[in-house]
Motif scaffolding. Structure first.
Motif, PDB file in Angstrom:
ATOM      1  N   TYR A  45       0.770  -1.242   0.000  1.00 34.35           N
ATOM      2  CA  TYR A  45       0.000   0.000   0.000  1.00 34.35           C
ATOM      3  C   TYR A  45       0.806   1.300   0.000  1.00 34.35           C
ATOM      4  N   SER A  46       2.075   1.272   0.312  1.00 39.83           N
ATOM      5  CA  SER A  46       2.798   2.529   0.551  1.00 39.83           C
ATOM      6  C   SER A  46       3.306   3.236  -0.691  1.00 39.83           C
ATOM      7  N   GLN A  47       3.458   2.524  -1.790  1.00 40.01           N
ATOM      8  CA  GLN A  47       4.062   3.064  -3.008  1.00 40.01           C
ATOM      9  C   GLN A  47       5.485   3.571  -2.747  1.00 40.01           C
ATOM     10  N   THR A  48       6.187   2.884  -1.870  1.00 35.92           N
ATOM     11  CA  THR A  48       7.544   3.265  -1.502  1.00 35.92           C
ATOM     12  C   THR A  48       8.553   2.762  -2.532  1.00 35.92           C
ATOM     13  N   ASN A  69       9.874   5.512   2.189  1.00 36.01           N
ATOM     14  CA  ASN A  69       9.591   6.837   1.630  1.00 36.01           C
ATOM     15  C   ASN A  69       8.275   6.846   0.861  1.00 36.01           C
ATOM     16  N   GLY A  70       7.356   6.012   1.271  1.00 37.17           N
ATOM     17  CA  GLY A  70       6.055   5.924   0.612  1.00 37.17           C
ATOM     18  C   GLY A  70       5.100   7.005   1.070  1.00 37.17           C
ATOM     19  N   ILE A  71       3.851   6.802   0.746  1.00 34.21           N
ATOM     20  CA  ILE A  71       2.780   7.714   1.128  1.00 34.21           C
ATOM     21  C   ILE A  71       2.770   7.865   2.646  1.00 34.21           C
ATOM     22  N   GLU A  72       2.645   9.099   3.121  1.00 34.05           N
ATOM     23  CA  GLU A  72       2.608   9.308   4.568  1.00 34.05           C
ATOM     24  C   GLU A  72       1.387   8.594   5.141  1.00 34.05           C
ATOM     25  N   PHE A  73       1.656   7.722   6.126  1.00 30.07           N
ATOM     26  CA  PHE A  73       0.569   6.966   6.746  1.00 30.07           C
ATOM     27  C   PHE A  73       0.941   6.613   8.176  1.00 30.07           C
ATOM     28  N   ASN A  74       0.129   7.079   9.098  1.00 30.05           N
ATOM     29  CA  ASN A  74       0.329   6.768  10.508  1.00 30.05           C
ATOM     30  C   ASN A  74      -0.628   5.640  10.889  1.00 30.05           C
ATOM     31  N   PRO A  75      -0.121   4.411  11.002  1.00 28.75           N
ATOM     32  CA  PRO A  75      -1.006   3.295  11.339  1.00 28.75           C
ATOM     33  C   PRO A  75      -1.607   3.412  12.732  1.00 28.75           C
ATOM     34  N   LEU A  76      -0.983   4.198  13.589  1.00 31.76           N
ATOM     35  CA  LEU A  76      -1.501   4.336  14.958  1.00 31.76           C
ATOM     36  C   LEU A  76      -2.759   5.205  15.001  1.00 31.76           C
ATOM     37  N   TYR A 109       5.177   6.383  15.935  1.00 30.52           N
ATOM     38  CA  TYR A 109       5.232   6.729  14.519  1.00 30.52           C
ATOM     39  C   TYR A 109       5.568   8.196  14.385  1.00 30.52           C
ATOM     40  N   HIS A 110       6.407   8.505  13.398  1.00 34.06           N
ATOM     41  CA  HIS A 110       6.587   9.895  12.980  1.00 34.06           C
ATOM     42  C   HIS A 110       6.964   9.927  11.512  1.00 34.06           C
ATOM     43  N   TYR A 111       6.687  11.072  10.897  1.00 31.16           N
ATOM     44  CA  TYR A 111       7.007  11.299   9.487  1.00 31.16           C
ATOM     45  C   TYR A 111       8.036  12.405   9.452  1.00 31.16           C
ATOM     46  N   GLU A 112       9.187  12.114   8.843  1.00 32.00           N
ATOM     47  CA  GLU A 112      10.291  13.071   8.855  1.00 32.00           C
ATOM     48  C   GLU A 112      11.071  12.985   7.547  1.00 32.00           C
ATOM     49  N   ASP A 113      11.339  14.134   6.949  1.00 32.14           N
ATOM     50  CA  ASP A 113      12.128  14.212   5.716  1.00 32.14           C
ATOM     51  C   ASP A 113      11.614  13.271   4.633  1.00 32.14           C
ATOM     52  N   GLY A 114      10.292  13.213   4.492  1.00 34.04           N
ATOM     53  CA  GLY A 114       9.696  12.386   3.441  1.00 34.04           C
ATOM     54  C   GLY A 114       9.684  10.897   3.725  1.00 34.04           C
ATOM     55  N   GLU A 115       9.896  10.521   4.998  1.00 31.33           N
ATOM     56  CA  GLU A 115       9.923   9.100   5.355  1.00 31.33           C
ATOM     57  C   GLU A 115       8.982   8.789   6.519  1.00 31.33           C
ATOM     58  N   ASN A 116       8.317   7.638   6.395  1.00 32.97           N
ATOM     59  CA  ASN A 116       7.550   7.078   7.504  1.00 32.97           C
ATOM     60  C   ASN A 116       8.515   6.326   8.402  1.00 32.97           C
ATOM     61  N   HIS A 117       8.373   6.519   9.712  1.00 37.88           N
ATOM     62  CA  HIS A 117       9.183   5.799  10.704  1.00 37.88           C
ATOM     63  C   HIS A 117       8.213   5.154  11.696  1.00 37.88           C
ATOM     64  N   LEU A 118       8.140   3.838  11.662  1.00 39.79           N
ATOM     65  CA  LEU A 118       7.293   3.104  12.607  1.00 39.79           C
ATOM     66  C   LEU A 118       8.211   2.277  13.510  1.00 39.79           C
ATOM     67  N   MET A 119       8.189   2.598  14.804  1.00 44.16           N
ATOM     68  CA  MET A 119       9.008   1.877  15.769  1.00 44.16           C
ATOM     69  C   MET A 119       8.119   0.977  16.618  1.00 44.16           C
ATOM     70  N   ILE A 120       8.550  -0.269  16.746  1.00 39.23           N
ATOM     71  CA  ILE A 120       7.806  -1.272  17.512  1.00 39.23           C
ATOM     72  C   ILE A 120       8.751  -1.856  18.557  1.00 39.23           C
ATOM     73  N   VAL A 121       8.302  -1.915  19.797  1.00 34.23           N
ATOM     74  CA  VAL A 121       9.070  -2.577  20.846  1.00 34.23           C
ATOM     75  C   VAL A 121       8.248  -3.763  21.322  1.00 34.23           C
ATOM     76  N   LYS A 122       8.902  -4.924  21.358  1.00 35.90           N
ATOM     77  CA  LYS A 122       8.235  -6.151  21.802  1.00 35.90           C
ATOM     78  C   LYS A 122       9.158  -6.908  22.738  1.00 35.90           C
ATOM     79  N   LYS A 123       8.626  -7.267  23.903  1.00 38.63           N
ATOM     80  CA  LYS A 123       9.382  -8.134  24.820  1.00 38.63           C
ATOM     81  C   LYS A 123       9.448  -9.519  24.216  1.00 38.63           C
ATOM     82  N   VAL A 124      10.661 -10.069  24.217  1.00 38.54           N
ATOM     83  CA  VAL A 124      10.875 -11.420  23.693  1.00 38.54           C
ATOM     84  C   VAL A 124      11.189 -12.304  24.883  1.00 38.54           C
ATOM     85  N   GLU A 125      10.324 -13.252  25.152  1.00 37.58           N
ATOM     86  CA  GLU A 125      10.499 -14.095  26.336  1.00 37.58           C
ATOM     87  C   GLU A 125      10.980 -15.480  25.964  1.00 37.58           C
TER      88      GLU A 125
END
Length: 125
Positions: A45-48, A69-76, A109-125
């Motif tokens: 979907y992003s056309q990146t 660098n696709g379409i700006e999209f905040n999944p949150l 999530y943030h959009y900066e300099d034409g890029e989507n940045h999605l950060m995910i933190v997950k505990k790995v047990e």
């Protein structure tokens, strides 16, 4: 933090899973689910032109950042998934983002300099 570039192709999911597994002490189903959902959505979907994945594992937390660098999209900001009354009423789409929100321990999530940045933190047990 380790970083790897990926082509915008579903076939790259295998390389991405190997990249993540090399960072972890063992395979984690929930991490795999999140990664697959986000990567497939970006590809479809992003056309990146590119996807960069940054990884950092500091026990017990795995931090994954998807950059494109696709379409700006905040999944949150996407509305929460509404469970259908029946299978016939089920709509296509939205479940992957919902699952990611439910499974992840932290999302940003943030959009900066034409890029989507999605950060995910997950505990790995």
């Amino acid at each position: 933090m380790n970083s790897m570039n990926f082509k915008v192709e579903i076939d790259e999911l295998h390389r991405l899973n190997e990249f993540i597994l090399n960072e972890l002490p063992h395979e984690d189903f929930m991490v795999n689910l999140i990664v697959e959902e986000i990567f497939v959505n970006i590809v479809n979907y992003s056309q990146t032109e590119y996807i960069i994945v940054n990884l950092d594992y500091k026990e017990p937390n795995l931090t994954i950042e998807f950059v494109d660098n696709g379409i700006e999209f905040n999944p949150l900001s996407k509305e929460d998934y509404e469970a259908p009354d029946s299978i016939e009423d089920a709509k296509i789409g939205g479940l992957g983002i919902h699952l990611t929100k439910e499974i992840a321990d932290e999302l940003d999530y943030h959009y900066e300099d034409g890029e989507n940045h999605l950060m995910i933190v997950k505990k790995v047990e």
